[in-house]
Design a protein around this motif. Structure first.
Motif, PDB file in Angstrom:
ATOM      1  N   GLU A 296      29.395 -41.551 -35.632  1.00 34.81           N
ATOM      2  CA  GLU A 296      29.818 -40.867 -36.870  1.00 34.81           C
ATOM      3  C   GLU A 296      31.149 -40.151 -36.708  1.00 34.81           C
ATOM      4  N   LEU A 297      31.433 -39.693 -35.487  1.00 37.74           N
ATOM      5  CA  LEU A 297      32.695 -38.990 -35.190  1.00 37.74           C
ATOM      6  C   LEU A 297      33.137 -39.391 -33.791  1.00 37.74           C
ATOM      7  N   THR A 298      34.446 -39.469 -33.584  1.00 37.16           N
ATOM      8  CA  THR A 298      34.912 -39.628 -32.204  1.00 37.16           C
ATOM      9  C   THR A 298      34.794 -38.259 -31.521  1.00 37.16           C
ATOM     10  N   PRO A 299      34.671 -38.234 -30.194  1.00 35.11           N
ATOM     11  CA  PRO A 299      34.615 -36.953 -29.490  1.00 35.11           C
ATOM     12  C   PRO A 299      35.830 -36.075 -29.793  1.00 35.11           C
ATOM     13  N   GLU A 300      37.012 -36.702 -29.937  1.00 34.88           N
ATOM     14  CA  GLU A 300      38.235 -35.929 -30.204  1.00 34.88           C
ATOM     15  C   GLU A 300      38.140 -35.212 -31.553  1.00 34.88           C
ATOM     16  N   VAL A 301      37.579 -35.875 -32.530  1.00 33.34           N
ATOM     17  CA  VAL A 301      37.443 -35.263 -33.859  1.00 33.34           C
ATOM     18  C   VAL A 301      36.328 -34.221 -33.847  1.00 33.34           C
ATOM     19  N   ALA A 302      35.215 -34.545 -33.177  1.00 31.41           N
ATOM     20  CA  ALA A 302      34.086 -33.598 -33.124  1.00 31.41           C
ATOM     21  C   ALA A 302      34.520 -32.268 -32.504  1.00 31.41           C
ATOM     22  N   ASP A 303      35.405 -32.331 -31.515  1.00 33.77           N
ATOM     23  CA  ASP A 303      35.848 -31.114 -30.822  1.00 33.77           C
ATOM     24  C   ASP A 303      37.234 -30.654 -31.285  1.00 33.77           C
ATOM     25  N   GLY A 304      37.745 -31.293 -32.322  1.00 33.14           N
ATOM     26  CA  GLY A 304      39.142 -31.078 -32.706  1.00 33.14           C
ATOM     27  C   GLY A 304      39.371 -29.888 -33.622  1.00 33.14           C
ATOM     28  N   ARG A 305      40.597 -29.770 -34.089  1.00 34.76           N
ATOM     29  CA  ARG A 305      41.049 -28.577 -34.821  1.00 34.76           C
ATOM     30  C   ARG A 305      40.398 -28.425 -36.191  1.00 34.76           C
ATOM     31  N   HIS A 306      39.920 -29.484 -36.772  1.00 35.06           N
ATOM     32  CA  HIS A 306      39.301 -29.391 -38.103  1.00 35.06           C
ATOM     33  C   HIS A 306      37.806 -29.072 -38.020  1.00 35.06           C
ATOM     34  N   SER A 307      37.236 -29.206 -36.845  1.00 33.89           N
ATOM     35  CA  SER A 307      35.779 -29.128 -36.708  1.00 33.89           C
ATOM     36  C   SER A 307      35.274 -27.691 -36.721  1.00 33.89           C
ATOM     37  N   ALA A 308      34.238 -27.460 -37.538  1.00 32.54           N
ATOM     38  CA  ALA A 308      33.572 -26.144 -37.560  1.00 32.54           C
ATOM     39  C   ALA A 308      32.105 -26.308 -37.139  1.00 32.54           C
ATOM     40  N   ILE A 309      31.836 -27.306 -36.317  1.00 32.13           N
ATOM     41  CA  ILE A 309      30.445 -27.665 -35.997  1.00 32.13           C
ATOM     42  C   ILE A 309      29.732 -26.515 -35.277  1.00 32.13           C
ATOM     43  N   LEU A 310      30.411 -25.867 -34.345  1.00 30.34           N
ATOM     44  CA  LEU A 310      29.742 -24.768 -33.634  1.00 30.34           C
ATOM     45  C   LEU A 310      29.733 -23.483 -34.465  1.00 30.34           C
TER      46      LEU A 310
END
Ligand code: CP
Length: 339
Positions: A296-310
């Motif tokens: 669903e997401l590349t690791p770079e996007v999951a941990d990237g500047r747009h991500s608010a997952i955490l």
């Protein structure tokens, strides 16, 4: 019952019990939280405002408040969970409640005991709140009809996951300053997603425009009836989105393959750096978790500047404290039985 107020002179001092904020508690009328479909915009806002107060408390050195002292919160999870179960446990502990996890695998369910009998036995031990996750849609609603305890839906099949919806709203509101007028893309396996349904109810009530995006087998056109736009081409809608919430492919709820291959799905719908370049510079990227990196997401996007997952996980704790706190005002006073 008091919680610390962010406007209180004691804020930041670590004081655990000070005057309550101009609390929505006095106007809160619900005993259960079963879904966001049932709630008004005002009720959703009351939870978000209360959660904001608890988020502030979580920044203090002393994070515990006595709001639920003497109460018992039971976690009844009939499906696996990392975030929701631990977050409810921690939220209850921060409110000074006693907490107990019910383990389905080690329980007498394997001997034929029913869901309702199990819950009634747990209630007989004094449970004030039952936090329930179940694979069957409506299971928390059924429980609420049979027990005196407050029932919180922690995810029922593909139906609703209201606290996830609320923490998503809180994360968007903190990042964007508003919900009204935003365009939010819900991406992926919409048809099997309880998170999608709670997002749809919550976001539409607060005035956002929703685009459901994914392959036609996972995003039926009939979902337009919920007041959403339906789209199948991510690259076309991405430039219009303020927020994209990336939902997991729920292989465990699919009876048959609903797309040709994972590779094909990822080709059209995975959030990649290349796709991020199509998006607005301030795109906010959410994912309820668990995430499948590389699907669903590349690791770079999951941990990237747009991500608010955490940030979502952090906000989940404040939302669950708020929900437990608000419902606590409607819990029935329990009598102590002596033999
Ligand atoms: N988002 C969510 O519900 O995660 P868990 O399944 O780990 O609780």
């Amino acid at each position: 019952m008091t919680i610390a107020s962010p406007t209180s002179p004691s804020s930041g001092s670590g004081t655990a019990s000070v005057a309550a904020p101009t609390s929505p508690l006095s106007s809160w009328t619900r005993k259960h939280l079963l879904g966001l479909e049932d709630l008004s915009a005002a009720e959703i806002m009351a939870i978000l405002e209360t959660a904001q107060s608890f988020a502030e408390i979580s920044t203090r050195s002393r994070k515990k408040v006595p709001a639920l002292q003497g109460r018992i919160v039971f976690n009844l999870f009939f499906e696996n969970s990392t975030r929701t179960r631990t977050s409810f446990s921690l939220a209850a502990k921060r409110l000074s409640a006693d907490t107990q996890d019910f383990s389905t695998s080690a329980s007498s369910l394997s001997k034929g005991e029913t869901f309702i009998d199990t819950a009634k036995n747990i209630e007989a031990m004094g449970a004030d709140v039952m936090v329930v996750r179940h694979p069957t849609p409506g299971a928390p609603h059924l429980l609420a009809q049979h027990v005196k305890a407050s029932v919180i839906n922690a995810g029922d099949g593909a139906h609703e996951h209201p606290t996830q919806g609320l923490l998503d709203l809180m994360t968007i509101r903190k990042a964007k300053g508003r919900i009204e007028g935003l365009t939010v893309g819900l991406l992926g396996d919409i048809v099997h997603s309880r998170v999608a349904r709670s997002n749809i109810w919550g976001l539409t009530k607060l005035g956002a425009h929703i685009i459901l995006c994914g392959p036609p087998t996972l995003v039926p056109r009939s979902m337009e009836r919920l007041g959403c736009e339906v789209a199948n081409r991510l690259d076309d809608i991405l430039p219009r989105c303020d927020v994209v919430n990336v939902l997991r492919i729920q292989f465990e709820r699919q009876q048959v393959g609903l797309f040709p291959s994972v590779g094909e799905y990822s080709h059209f719908y995975m959030m990649t750096e290349e796709r991020i370049r199509l998006a607005r510079p301030d795109l906010l990227l959410l994912a309820p978790g668990p995430i499948n990196r590389g699907v669903e997401l590349t690791p770079e996007v999951a941990d990237g500047r747009h991500s608010a997952i955490l940030d979502q996980v952090t906000n989940g704790l404040a939302v669950r404290m708020a929900v437990l706190y608000l419902l606590s005002g409607k819990m029935e006073a329990r009598t102590t039985q002596t033999n």
